[in-house]
Design a protein around this motif. Structure first.
Motif, short mmCIF file in Angstrom:
data_model
loop_
_atom_site.label_atom_id
_atom_site.label_comp_id
_atom_site.label_asym_id
_atom_site.label_seq_id
_atom_site.Cartn_x
_atom_site.Cartn_y
_atom_site.Cartn_z
N PRO A 108 4.28 -18.30 -7.24
CA PRO A 108 3.38 -19.39 -6.86
C PRO A 108 1.91 -18.95 -6.93
CG PRO A 108 4.49 -18.51 -4.91
CD PRO A 108 5.09 -17.82 -6.10
N SER A 109 1.09 -19.72 -7.69
CA SER A 109 -0.29 -19.32 -7.89
C SER A 109 -1.29 -20.37 -7.48
CB SER A 109 -0.51 -18.95 -9.37
OG SER A 109 -0.41 -20.08 -10.19
N SER A 110 -0.86 -21.36 -6.69
CA SER A 110 -1.81 -22.45 -6.41
C SER A 110 -2.66 -22.22 -5.16
CB SER A 110 -1.06 -23.77 -6.30
OG SER A 110 -0.23 -23.76 -5.19
N MET A 111 -2.36 -21.15 -4.40
CA MET A 111 -3.15 -20.80 -3.21
C MET A 111 -3.15 -21.89 -2.14
SD MET A 111 -4.07 -17.68 -3.21
CE MET A 111 -5.43 -17.41 -2.09
N MET A 112 -2.00 -22.57 -1.98
CA MET A 112 -1.85 -23.50 -0.87
C MET A 112 -1.32 -22.74 0.33
SD MET A 112 -2.80 -26.46 -1.96
CE MET A 112 -3.91 -25.87 -3.24
N ASP A 113 -1.73 -23.13 1.52
CA ASP A 113 -1.17 -22.51 2.73
C ASP A 113 0.30 -22.90 2.85
OD1 ASP A 113 -3.48 -21.21 3.67
OD2 ASP A 113 -4.25 -23.10 4.46
N GLY A 114 1.13 -21.94 3.17
CA GLY A 114 2.55 -22.22 3.38
C GLY A 114 3.35 -22.34 2.11
N SER A 152 -0.81 -13.60 -3.85
CA SER A 152 -1.26 -13.73 -2.46
C SER A 152 -2.77 -13.63 -2.31
CB SER A 152 -0.55 -12.72 -1.58
OG SER A 152 -0.38 -11.51 -2.25
N SER A 153 -3.41 -12.72 -3.04
CA SER A 153 -4.86 -12.62 -2.95
C SER A 153 -5.45 -13.04 -4.27
CB SER A 153 -5.29 -11.19 -2.63
OG SER A 153 -4.64 -10.76 -1.46
N LYS A 154 -5.63 -14.34 -4.39
CA LYS A 154 -6.16 -14.87 -5.65
C LYS A 154 -7.56 -15.41 -5.38
CE LYS A 154 -5.17 -18.21 -9.26
NZ LYS A 154 -4.16 -19.12 -9.82
N ALA A 158 0.15 -13.18 5.50
CA ALA A 158 0.81 -14.48 5.68
C ALA A 158 1.95 -14.63 4.68
CB ALA A 158 -0.20 -15.62 5.50
N ASP A 159 1.71 -14.26 3.43
CA ASP A 159 2.75 -14.40 2.41
C ASP A 159 3.94 -13.50 2.71
OD1 ASP A 159 1.19 -16.24 1.17
OD2 ASP A 159 0.81 -15.09 -0.66
N GLU A 160 3.65 -12.31 3.19
CA GLU A 160 4.74 -11.39 3.54
C GLU A 160 5.58 -12.00 4.68
OE1 GLU A 160 3.57 -7.30 3.87
OE2 GLU A 160 5.50 -6.70 4.71
N ALA A 161 4.90 -12.53 5.68
CA ALA A 161 5.61 -13.13 6.81
C ALA A 161 6.42 -14.36 6.39
CB ALA A 161 4.60 -13.51 7.90
N GLU A 162 5.94 -15.08 5.38
CA GLU A 162 6.65 -16.27 4.92
C GLU A 162 7.84 -15.94 4.02
OE1 GLU A 162 4.01 -19.24 3.21
OE2 GLU A 162 2.53 -18.83 4.77
N GLY A 163 7.98 -14.66 3.66
CA GLY A 163 9.16 -14.28 2.88
C GLY A 163 8.89 -13.86 1.45
N ALA A 164 7.63 -13.57 1.11
CA ALA A 164 7.36 -13.10 -0.26
C ALA A 164 8.09 -11.77 -0.48
CB ALA A 164 5.86 -12.88 -0.45
N MET A 166 7.24 -9.87 -3.21
CA MET A 166 6.20 -9.02 -3.80
C MET A 166 4.87 -9.72 -3.58
SD MET A 166 7.34 -7.94 -7.51
CE MET A 166 8.98 -7.89 -8.06
N LEU A 167 3.82 -8.91 -3.55
CA LEU A 167 2.47 -9.46 -3.40
C LEU A 167 1.70 -9.24 -4.69
CD1 LEU A 167 1.68 -8.03 0.16
CD2 LEU A 167 2.56 -10.32 -0.42
N MET A 168 0.58 -9.94 -4.83
CA MET A 168 -0.25 -9.76 -6.02
C MET A 168 -1.73 -9.88 -5.65
SD MET A 168 -0.70 -12.01 -9.45
CE MET A 168 1.01 -12.46 -9.71
#
Ligand code: PBG
Length: 324
Positions: A166-172, A195-197, A237-243, A245-247
Motif C-alpha cells: 500500500p502506497s497511498s499514505m492513508m491512516d489505517g 510506511s515512510s513516504k 503505526a504500520d508495524e502495529a497495524e500488522g505490516a 515489512m516497512l519501506m
C-alpha cells in the motif's frame, strides 16, 4: 586499548582488491532487488519513458514476453504499476476483477510463476484527478479510501499477487488491508507498507511513466520532507497495524530515516530508489558528468549500508545483466 598512529595504519587493509572485497561490510545481489515495472493497456509496442532513459512502458499484450525475459535475467521480484485507460473519480478499475490491475497480475504470474509479484496498492494511476484515493470536499477521504484499498488488495491477491504494497499514505491502510485479506481467506499474503513516504519532488519522472494526471500535490497525505521523527511514528503505526515489512521512500535523500528505522524496528526494511534518483544518475551520466555504472553501484551500496534489506530500483535489470 585504542590503537593510534603509527601502530594503527588503516591503509593496511585497503592494499589489494582481494583484501577490500574480503572486508566489504555490504554487498548487493539480486536477492536484494525489486524491479518496478509499468504495464499499459491498449498499447502495441514498448514505449520509452522520456524522463527515465532505459525504462519502457510494457504493453499489456506483450507482458508475458517481458516477464519471461525479466525472470530469465535472474530478477527475483517485480513491483507492478498499471497505466490505465479506464480512469474514473474513485479509481474503481483497480478493484474490478476484469480490470487492468487484476489482468496484469494474472498474466505475469502465468508467464513466470516463480517471479515474486508485489502489487503497488494505490489509486493514483486509476483516478481521473490523479490523487491516491476518493475526493470529498476537496480532500482525499481517508476512511472511504482505505475501504477501497482493502477491496483492491483482495482482488490483487486473488489474481495471484504474492505481496501487497500500500502506497497511498492513508491512516489505517495497513489495518484495513490486513482485515480485508484475512476475511477473504488470504491470511498468508504479506504486506509491505510504504510506511515512510515523503511528498517528494523526486517522483517527478514517475508521473510521466505511470501516466498520472495529478494537478496539485500530495502534501495532505504524504510526509513533509523536513520531518524525521514523524517517519518513526508512521513506521511504528504500520508495524502495529500488522505490516510484515516497512519501506522508506525516496531512498538516497532519506538515508538518515532509513538508519533510524533500522535501529528501532526488527521488521525487514525496504527502500525505494525512486524515478528522480534514477533520472539524475542517467542524465548526469549522459552529459558526461559522472560514471553511470560506478555511481549506480555506489548509490545502491549506500542504501544497503544505511540499513535497507531490500531495494526497489529501476537499475535492477542492469545489475542482473552486468552483476554488482
Ligand atoms: C503511487 C506511487 C508513486 C510512486 C510509487 N507509487 C507516485 C507518487 O506517490 O506520487 C513513485 C515511484 C517513483 O517515483 O519511482 N502512489
Amino acid at each position: 586499548m585504542v590503537q593510534t598512529f603509527p601502530t594503527m595504519r588503516l591503509r593496511r587493509l585497503r592494499r589489494s582488491q582481494v583484501m577490500r572485497d574480503l572486508l566489504a561490510e555490504n554487498t548487493v545481489t539480486l536477492n536484494d532487488l525489486i524491479y518496478p515495472i509499468f504495464v499499459e493497456e491498449d498499447l502495441d509496442d514498448f514505449a520509452p519513458v522520456d524522463s527515465m532513459p532505459g525504462v519502457f512502458r510494457i504493453p499489456e499484450r506483450k507482458l508475458d514476453v517481458a516477464i519471461k525475459e525479466i525472470a530469465a535475467a535472474g530478477i527475483k521480484a517485480v513491483m507492478t504499476f498499471g497505466v490505465s485507460h479506464n480512469k474514473d473519480d474513485t479509481g474503481s478499475d483497480a478493484w474490478n476483477r476484469d480490470g487492468l490491475l487484476a489482468r496484469m497480475i494474472k498474466r505475469a504470474k502465468d508467464a513466470a510463476p516463480e517471479l515474486m509479484l508485489i502489487s503497488d496498492t494505490c489509486f493514483c494511476e486509476y483516478t481521473t484527478h490523479g490523487h491516491c484515493g476518493v475526493i470529498h470536499d476537496g480532500d482525499v477521504h481517508n476512511d472511504h479510501t482505505i475501504e477501497n484499498l482493502g477491496r483492491q488488495a483482495v482482488v490483487a491477491a486473488e489474481a495471484g499477487a504474492d505481496m501487497i504494497a500500500p502506497s497511498s499514505m492513508m491512516d489505517g491502510q495497513v489495518h484495513a488491508i490486513r482485515s480485508a485479506l484475512d476475511s477473504h481467506g488470504l491470511g498468508a499474503v504479506p504486506i509491505m507498507a510504504y510506511s515512510s513516504k515523503f511528498a517528494s519532488a523526486f517522483y517527478g519522472p514517475f508521473r510521466d511513466a505511470a501516466g498520472c494526471e495529478l494537478k496539485g500535490d500530495r502534501k495532505a497525505y504524504q510526509m513533509n520532507p523536513m520531518n524525521g521523527r514523524e517517519a518513526l511514528r508512521e513506521s511504528g503505526a504500520d508495524e502495529a497495524e500488522g505490516a510484515d515489512m516497512l519501506m522508506v521512500k525516496p531512498a538516497m535523500p532519506y538515508l538518515d530515516v532509513l538508519t533510524q528505522i533500522r535501529q528501532r524496528s526488527l521488521l525487514p526494511l525496504a527502500a525505494y530508489q525512486v524515478s528522480g534518483e534514477y533520472a539524475m544518475i542517467k542524465f548526469a551520466a549522459a552529459a558526461g558528468a559522472i560514471d553511470e555504472a560506478r555511481v549506480m553501484r555506489e548509490s545502491l551500496g549506500a542504501i544497503k549500508r544505511a540499513g535497507a534489506d531490500l531495494i526497489l530500483t529501476y537499475f535492477a535489470m542492469d545489475i542482473a545483466r552486468d552483476g554488482f
